[in-house]
Design an enzyme around this catalytic site. Structure first.
Site, short mmCIF file in Angstrom:
data_model
loop_
_atom_site.label_atom_id
_atom_site.label_comp_id
_atom_site.label_asym_id
_atom_site.label_seq_id
_atom_site.Cartn_x
_atom_site.Cartn_y
_atom_site.Cartn_z
N GLY A 273 0.78 -1.23 0.00
CA GLY A 273 0.00 0.00 0.00
C GLY A 273 0.81 1.28 0.00
O GLY A 273 0.34 2.30 0.51
N MET B 237 -4.34 -6.20 -7.25
CA MET B 237 -3.86 -7.18 -8.22
C MET B 237 -4.95 -8.13 -8.74
O MET B 237 -4.66 -9.20 -9.24
CB MET B 237 -2.71 -8.00 -7.63
CG MET B 237 -1.54 -7.14 -7.15
SD MET B 237 -0.91 -6.03 -8.42
CE MET B 237 0.12 -7.14 -9.34
N VAL C 223 -8.17 -8.66 -11.39
CA VAL C 223 -8.83 -8.11 -12.57
C VAL C 223 -10.32 -8.00 -12.27
O VAL C 223 -10.92 -8.94 -11.74
CB VAL C 223 -8.60 -9.01 -13.80
CG1 VAL C 223 -9.41 -8.51 -15.00
CG2 VAL C 223 -7.11 -9.04 -14.15
N LEU C 224 -10.89 -6.85 -12.53
CA LEU C 224 -12.30 -6.61 -12.23
C LEU C 224 -13.14 -6.87 -13.49
O LEU C 224 -12.71 -6.59 -14.61
CB LEU C 224 -12.48 -5.17 -11.75
CG LEU C 224 -11.77 -4.86 -10.42
CD1 LEU C 224 -11.65 -3.35 -10.21
CD2 LEU C 224 -12.51 -5.52 -9.26
N HIS D 103 -0.52 2.31 -13.12
CA HIS D 103 0.13 1.17 -13.76
C HIS D 103 1.59 1.52 -13.96
O HIS D 103 1.91 2.62 -14.44
CB HIS D 103 -0.55 0.88 -15.10
CG HIS D 103 0.06 -0.26 -15.84
ND1 HIS D 103 -0.15 -1.58 -15.49
CD2 HIS D 103 0.90 -0.29 -16.91
CE1 HIS D 103 0.52 -2.36 -16.31
NE2 HIS D 103 1.18 -1.60 -17.20
N ASP E 70 -5.87 -2.03 -18.23
CA ASP E 70 -4.79 -1.05 -18.41
C ASP E 70 -4.95 -0.23 -19.69
O ASP E 70 -3.98 0.05 -20.40
CB ASP E 70 -3.42 -1.77 -18.43
CG ASP E 70 -3.16 -2.51 -17.14
OD1 ASP E 70 -2.45 -3.53 -17.19
OD2 ASP E 70 -3.67 -2.07 -16.10
C1 GRF Z 1 3.98 -1.72 -7.36
O1 GRF Z 1 4.64 -2.60 -8.23
C2 GRF Z 1 3.46 -0.55 -8.14
O2 GRF Z 1 4.30 -0.30 -9.26
C3 GRF Z 1 2.11 -0.99 -8.62
O3 GRF Z 1 1.62 -1.86 -7.59
C4 GRF Z 1 2.74 -2.42 -6.85
C5 GRF Z 1 2.56 -2.30 -5.36
O4 GRF Z 1 2.29 -0.98 -5.06
N1 GRF Z 1 1.26 0.14 -8.79
P1 GRF Z 1 1.91 -0.54 -3.54
O5 GRF Z 1 3.23 -0.34 -2.81
O6 GRF Z 1 1.11 -1.66 -2.91
O7 GRF Z 1 1.16 0.74 -3.70
#
Ligand code: GRF
Length: 197
Positions: A12, A91, A93-94, A110, A146
């Site tokens: 996060g 992470m 996909v919606l 992204h 994306d």
């Molecule tokens: C990172 O790889 C970032 O590039 C992508 O999500 C991953 C984790 O980000 N947006 P975070 O530290 O959980 O925000």
């Protein structure tokens, strides 16, 4: 005041950057929920420590039933009264149905200069292609992964000897600048894209 729900899956760091920026005076938005698909996501504790309500819906019991998972995911989002959703290292996909429900009010960051390298392993792909620069993109989420309208980009140089890890770290620092800058404008109703440097 726009109400922002942030969806995370891990540490996060982008969520923290957004929450900290919204704490600044004059920001048109406030964080009302940090939600994860992983009950053990470290970002949940970090959000709680900043006083932001948190929730988690473990996606694993739902296996491939994305609709059932999303029906559960929706509950805390609706209860929070969120106007804007920010995907930040989320992470999963919606489905188009979920995306459509938040059409025009869901953002994602992204780690590539879209439209280059949608999907995963973006930094390794940029290195393999011999790109001189890399970066990150904030875009509106549409049903195509994306792919939505670009709201901002930040560019970084690829340095000699870079690995995917060193490049990812350089890009991540820019993500933490770009996403807050975009949300600040977006929450104020300004869709002018943010280009860092
Ligand atoms: C990172 O790889 C970032 O590039 C992508 O999500 C991953 C984790 O980000 N947006 P975070 O530290 O959980 O925000």
């Amino acid at each position: 005041m726009k109400r922002v729900a942030i969806l995370i899956s891990g540490g996060g760091s982008n969520m923290l950057a957004l929450v900290r920026d919204m704490a600044q005076p004059g920001h048109a938005a406030m964080p009302v929920l940090v939600l994860s698909n992983d009950p053990k996501a470290a970002g949940l504790e970090r959000a709680s420590a900043l006083g932001v309500p948190v929730a988690a819906v473990d996606h694993r019991p739902f296996a491939k039933d994305r609709e059932a998972f999303e029906a559960e995911l929706l509950r805390p989002i609706l209860a929070s009264g969120a106007d804007i959703l920010c995907l930040a290292g989320f992470m999963r996909v919606l489905t188009p149905g979920f995306v459509h429900r938040f059409s025009g009010r869901m953002l994602n960051i992204h780690p590539s200069l879209l439209p280059k390298y949608p999907g995963l392993h973006t930094h390794q792909r940029a290195l393999d292609a011999g790109d001189a620069e890399a970066g990150c993109t904030v875009h509106e989420v549409t049903p195509v992964l994306d792919d939505g309208p670009i709201l901002g980009q930040a560019r970084v140089p690829v340095e000699p000897g870079d690995t995917a890890e060193t490049l990812a770290a350089r890009v991540l620092r820019e993500e933490h600048r770009l996403y807050p800058a975009v949300l600040r404008r977006y929450a104020a109703g300004d869709r002018t894209p943010v280009w860092l440097p």
